[in-house]
Design a protein around this motif. Structure first.
Motif, PDB file in Angstrom:
ATOM      1  N   ARG A   1       3.964  10.374  -2.635  1.00  0.00           N
ATOM      2  CA  ARG A   1       5.279  10.772  -2.112  1.00  0.00           C
ATOM      3  C   ARG A   1       5.809  12.014  -2.825  1.00  0.00           C
ATOM      4  O   ARG A   1       6.234  12.972  -2.193  1.00  0.00           O
ATOM      5  CB  ARG A   1       6.248   9.600  -2.298  1.00  0.00           C
ATOM      6  N   GLU A   2       5.722  12.008  -4.167  1.00  0.00           N
ATOM      7  CA  GLU A   2       6.339  13.106  -4.921  1.00  0.00           C
ATOM      8  C   GLU A   2       5.512  14.379  -4.904  1.00  0.00           C
ATOM      9  O   GLU A   2       6.030  15.478  -4.793  1.00  0.00           O
ATOM     10  CB  GLU A   2       6.599  12.677  -6.371  1.00  0.00           C
TER      11      GLU A   2
ATOM     12  N   SER B   1       1.443   5.319  -4.960  1.00  0.00           N
ATOM     13  CA  SER B   1       2.305   5.692  -3.824  1.00  0.00           C
ATOM     14  C   SER B   1       3.315   6.754  -4.254  1.00  0.00           C
ATOM     15  O   SER B   1       3.596   7.702  -3.520  1.00  0.00           O
ATOM     16  CB  SER B   1       3.079   4.477  -3.292  1.00  0.00           C
ATOM     17  N   ARG B   2       3.848   6.570  -5.483  1.00  0.00           N
ATOM     18  CA  ARG B   2       4.822   7.559  -5.975  1.00  0.00           C
ATOM     19  C   ARG B   2       4.183   8.945  -6.061  1.00  0.00           C
ATOM     20  O   ARG B   2       4.764   9.947  -5.662  1.00  0.00           O
ATOM     21  CB  ARG B   2       5.338   7.114  -7.346  1.00  0.00           C
TER      22      ARG B   2
ATOM     23  N   GLY C   1       5.638  15.619   4.976  1.00  0.00           N
ATOM     24  CA  GLY C   1       6.501  14.457   4.764  1.00  0.00           C
ATOM     25  C   GLY C   1       6.178  13.319   5.718  1.00  0.00           C
ATOM     26  O   GLY C   1       6.139  12.147   5.343  1.00  0.00           O
TER      27      GLY C   1
ATOM     28  N   VAL D   1       3.276  10.888   4.727  1.00  0.00           N
ATOM     29  CA  VAL D   1       3.319  10.096   3.496  1.00  0.00           C
ATOM     30  C   VAL D   1       3.017   8.617   3.773  1.00  0.00           C
ATOM     31  O   VAL D   1       2.159   8.001   3.145  1.00  0.00           O
ATOM     32  CB  VAL D   1       4.689  10.270   2.784  1.00  0.00           C
ATOM     33  N   ASP D   2       3.727   8.062   4.765  1.00  0.00           N
ATOM     34  CA  ASP D   2       3.541   6.632   5.043  1.00  0.00           C
ATOM     35  C   ASP D   2       2.105   6.333   5.469  1.00  0.00           C
ATOM     36  O   ASP D   2       1.537   5.298   5.121  1.00  0.00           O
ATOM     37  CB  ASP D   2       4.503   6.167   6.139  1.00  0.00           C
TER      38      ASP D   2
ATOM     39  N   ARG E   1       3.152  15.025  -2.664  1.00  0.00           N
ATOM     40  CA  ARG E   1       2.731  15.359  -1.296  1.00  0.00           C
ATOM     41  C   ARG E   1       1.239  15.670  -1.244  1.00  0.00           C
ATOM     42  O   ARG E   1       0.812  16.711  -0.759  1.00  0.00           O
ATOM     43  CB  ARG E   1       3.529  16.554  -0.760  1.00  0.00           C
TER      44      ARG E   1
END
Ligand code: PEP
Ligand code: MG
Length: 578
Positions: free
Chosen positions: A80-81, A76-77, A21, A24-25, A83
Motif C-alpha cells: 500500500r505505502e 500489505s502495508r 492505487g 493495491v487490493d 505502491r
C-alpha cells in the motif's frame, strides 16, 4: 554411499514494478491467496510425515509464521505505502526479518533464519506460478547435495532412495540436520562449495558420524566405506534387538537408563529404544515462542499427558529453567552482562513466585496420573531448596482447601550443575530425595568455559579431571545418604563416557532416546568392578590429555567395533571434504 543428486538452487527472479492505487487490493488479494496455497502445501507434506519426530513441529512452525496476521499486515502495508507488486513486498519484508534474526545472539534463533528463507521461496514460487521442486525422480541410492534444503524438502526425501545428504549451509542445530537425524539419513552440513565441486552422478561417500564427505572415492575408500556401513547397520540391528534387555553389567550391577524429552509424544520412541522412564522433561519449551506464559490448565494437560504415557515408569519433570540463553519474549529480561550467571533456573522461579506457583500447582494436580518426580534447576544452596519446598507446601495447602487431589509421596530432586552444589552435595542431599547431575552446565561452570561459545569449544570437555572429581564427590555424598544419582547432561549419551560414569558409581543415566541402545550395549558388556578401577585411576590423572588418552585407549581396546571410527578424531570436528 551413492550417486550425487545435485540440487541446483534455481534463482527466482523477483519482478519489481509500480502499481496504481486501484491495484493495491488486487495485489493484497494475490498475497493472501499465495499464503493460503503455501499453507495448504506445507500441511499436505506434514500429513505425510507426521510419524517422523521433529519434522511435524518444524513444518507447523512454518505454517504458524505464514498464518501470523503480522506477516500479512506488514507485507500489505509495504504494497500500500510503496505502491509495489506483491512479489517485491514479500521479498523485502522477509529480508528485513532475516536481518533481525541474523543479529540475534542466540545461535538457535539465528539458525531459524532458514525458515524465513524457505517461506519466502515458497510464497514467491506460488506468486510467480512456479511449481515447488519435487524429489520423486531421484534414483536409489542417491546422495542429495544442495546449497541448503528446506524442512519441507527434506521431509519429502524418500529414505529408501536417499542414502545421504550434504549441504553447504547449516550447523548441528539447523533444521536440515535435525530432520535428517529424525529420518535416519546420514548427513553432513556446512560443507563449503560442495555444489560447485560435484556433478550429478558422481560417487559420494557420506560419513555422518565423523563429518567427512568423500567425493569420487577410489577403490580403497569405497571398500573401507562399505565395510563401515555394514558394521554400522549390523550394530544398529543388534543394539535394537537388545534394547529391551535390562541394563545390567556382566557382574550383575544394575544401572537405569532413562530419556531426556520435551513432549509426551516422544514416549513411544523412548520405549522402543529401551528407555525406562523419563529422567529429564525440560519444561522450557512450553514457555517459549509465545507472547504469554502458559496457564495452569495448559500445563496440567501437558504434564498429565507425559505422566500417563510413561506409566508405570517414573517421569522427572524439571521446573522452569528460563534465563541464560533460553529467553522468552514475555520475559522482559534486563540486559545482563553475564546471563549464564544471571537470573536463571531456580533463582528466577523464586523471584517470580506467581510463575513458579502456577507451575507447581499444575505439577501437583497432575501427580496422581503417574509417577512424578520434581527436579529443581541451577541450585546453588540449601536455602533455595527450602524456599522451593515452602512454596510447594503452600500450594499443597491451597489444593487441599480446594479439594483437589495430589500424590502425597512426591519425590523432589536437585540438579547439581554448579560448583556450589557439588561442594554442598552432602548437605543438599539431606534436603531432597535424589540428585541429578546436569553436566552441560556443570562443565561450563566448573572449568569456566561457556557452553555455547564456539571460540572456546575446544576447551569444553566432560573428560576434565575437575569434572570427574566433581561427579565422584556428588555420587559419594548421595550414596552416604542412601540417595540415587542420575547424570542427565549430554555426557550421559556419549558412549565414550559410559564406562567412566559406571565406574564413578552413577545410578541412572538419562539421555536423548537415540543414544540409548549404544550406551546400553556398552554397559551390558562391561564389568562394574573393572570400571570402578578405571574411575579410581582416572581420578588421579592430572591433565585432560591424560584422561582423554586413557579413556579412548580403554574404550578402543574393549569395544573396537564401536570406537574404531574415533581413532584419530577426537569427537565431532568441522565438516571435512576429502
Ligand atoms: C545440563 O545442564 O546438563 C542440563 C541437563 O540442563 P540444560 O542442558 O537444559 O541446561
Ligand atoms: Mg542445565
Amino acid at each position: 554411499m551413492g550417486a550425487a543428486y545435485v540440487v541446483q538452487r534455481e534463482g527466482l527472479i523477483v519482478p519489481e514494478y509500480e502499481i496504481r492505487g486501484a491495484q493495491v487490493d488486487f495485489e493484497i488479494e494475490r498475497l493472501r491467496a499465495s499464503i493460503e496455497v503455501s499453507v495448504a502445501q506445507i500441511e499436505r507434506i506434514e500429513r505425510g510425515v507426521r510419524h517422523v519426530e521433529m519434522v511435524g513441529a518444524i513444518l507447523q512452525t512454518q505454517v504458524a509464521i505464514l498464518r501470523d496476521q503480522m506477516l500479512l499486515d506488514d507485507v500489505s502495508r509495504r504494497i500500500r505505502e510503496e505502491r509495489k507488486n506483491a512479489e517485491w513486498a514479500v521479498r523485502d519484508e522477509l529480508r528485513h526479518l532475516e536481518r533481525l534474526f541474523a543479529a540475534m545472539e542466540d545461535p538457535y534463533i539465528r539458525e531459524r533464519r532458514a525458515d524465513l528463507d524457505f517461506i519466502a521461496r515458497r510464497l514467491l514460487s506460488n506468486l510467480l506460478g512456479r511449481a515447488p521442486r519435487r524429489f520423486d525422480e531421484i534414483a536409489a541410492p542417491a546422495v542429495v547435495v544442495a546449497h541448503d534444503l528446506s524442512p519441507a524438502e527434506t521431509a519429502q526425501l524418500d529414505r529408501d532412495r536417499v542414502v545421504g545428504i550434504v549441504t553447504e549451509t547449516g550447523a548441528r542445530t539447523s533444521h536440515a540436520a535435525i530432520m535428517a537425524n529424525s529420518l535416519g539419513i546420514p548427513a553432513v552440513v556446512g560443507v563449503a562449495s560442495i555444489v560447485a565441486s560435484v556433478r550429478d552422478g558422481d560417487a559420494v561417500v557420506v560419513e555422518g558420524s565423523t563429518g567427512r564427505v568423500h567425493l569420487r572415492p577410489d577403490e580403497a575408500t569405497r571398500r573401507m566405506a562399505s565395510a563401515r556401513a555394514h558394521r554400522y547397520a549390523r550394530r544398529e540391528r543388534e543394539m535394537l534387538r537388545a534394547a529391551d534387555l535390562p541394563c545390567e553389567t556382566r557382574d550383575g550391577h544394575r544401572i537405569e537408563i532413562l530419556g531426556n524429552i520435551e513432549r509426551s509424544d516422544e514416549v513411544p520412541r523412548l520405549r522402543e529404544r529401551g528407555g525406562r522412564g523419563v529422567g529429564l522433561f525440560r519444561t522450557e519449551f512450553l514457555y517459549l515462542n509465545r507472547s504469554a506464559p502458559p496457564d495452569e490448565a495448559e500445563q496440567l494437560r501437558h504434564y498429565r499427558a507425559v505422566l500417563r504415557a510413561a506409566r508405570p515408569d517414573p517421569v522427572v519433570i524439571r521446573t522452569l529453567d528460563l534465563g541464560g540463553d533460553k529467553l522468552a519474549s514475555w520475559l522482559h529480561v534486563r540486559d545482563e552482562m553475564n546471563p549464564a550467571l544471571g537470573m536463571r533456573g531456580i533463582r528466577r522461579s523464586l523471584a517470580d513466585r506467581s510463575l513458579f506457583r502456577t507451575q507447581l500447582r499444575a505439577l501437583l494436580r497432575a501427580s496422581p496420573d503417574g509417577r512424578l518426580r520434581i527436579l529443581l534447576p541451577l541450585v546453588t544452596g540449601v536455602s533455595e531448596v527450602r524456599e522451593a519446598r515452602a512454596c510447594l507446601d503452600e500450594v499443597r495447602s491451597e489444593l487441599e482447601l480446594e479439594g483437589r487431589p495430589y500424590a502425597p509421596d512426591l519425590e523432589i530432586g536437585v540438579m547439581v550443575e554448579t560448583p556450589a552444589a557439588v561442594t554442598l552435595s552432602d548437605i543438599l542431599v539431606r534436603e531432597v530425595d535424589f540428585l541429578s547431575v546436569g553436566t552441560n552446565d556443570l562443565i561450563q561452570y566448573t572449568i569456566a568455559v561457556d557452553r555455547s561459545n564456539e571460540h572456546v569449544a575446544y576447551l569444553y570437555t566432560a573428560l576434565h579431571p575437575a569434572v570427574l572429581r566433581a561427579i565422584w564427590k556428588v555420587v559419594d555424598s548421595a550414596h552416604r545418604a542412601g540417595a540415587a544419582v542420575c547424570v542427565c547432561g549430554e555426557m550421559a549419551g556419549d558412549p565414550i563416557n559410559s564406562l567412566v560414569l559406571l565406574g564413578l558409581g552413577v545410578d541412572e543415566l538419562s539421555m536423548n532416546p537415540h543414544a540409548i541402545p549404544a550406551v546400553k550395549q556398552i554397559l551390558r558388556a562391561s564389568n562394574f568392578e573393572s570400571a570402578r578401577a578405571l574411575a579410581a585411576e582416572l581420578r588421579q590423572l592430572p591433565t585432560v590429555a591424560d584422561v582423554t588418552d586413557r579413556v579412548h585407549k580403554v574404550m578402543q581396546q574393549r569395544f573396537p567395533e564401536a570406537f574404531a571410527a574415533r581413532a584419530g578424531s577426537q569427537g565431532p570436528g568441522p565438516a571435512d571434504l576429502c
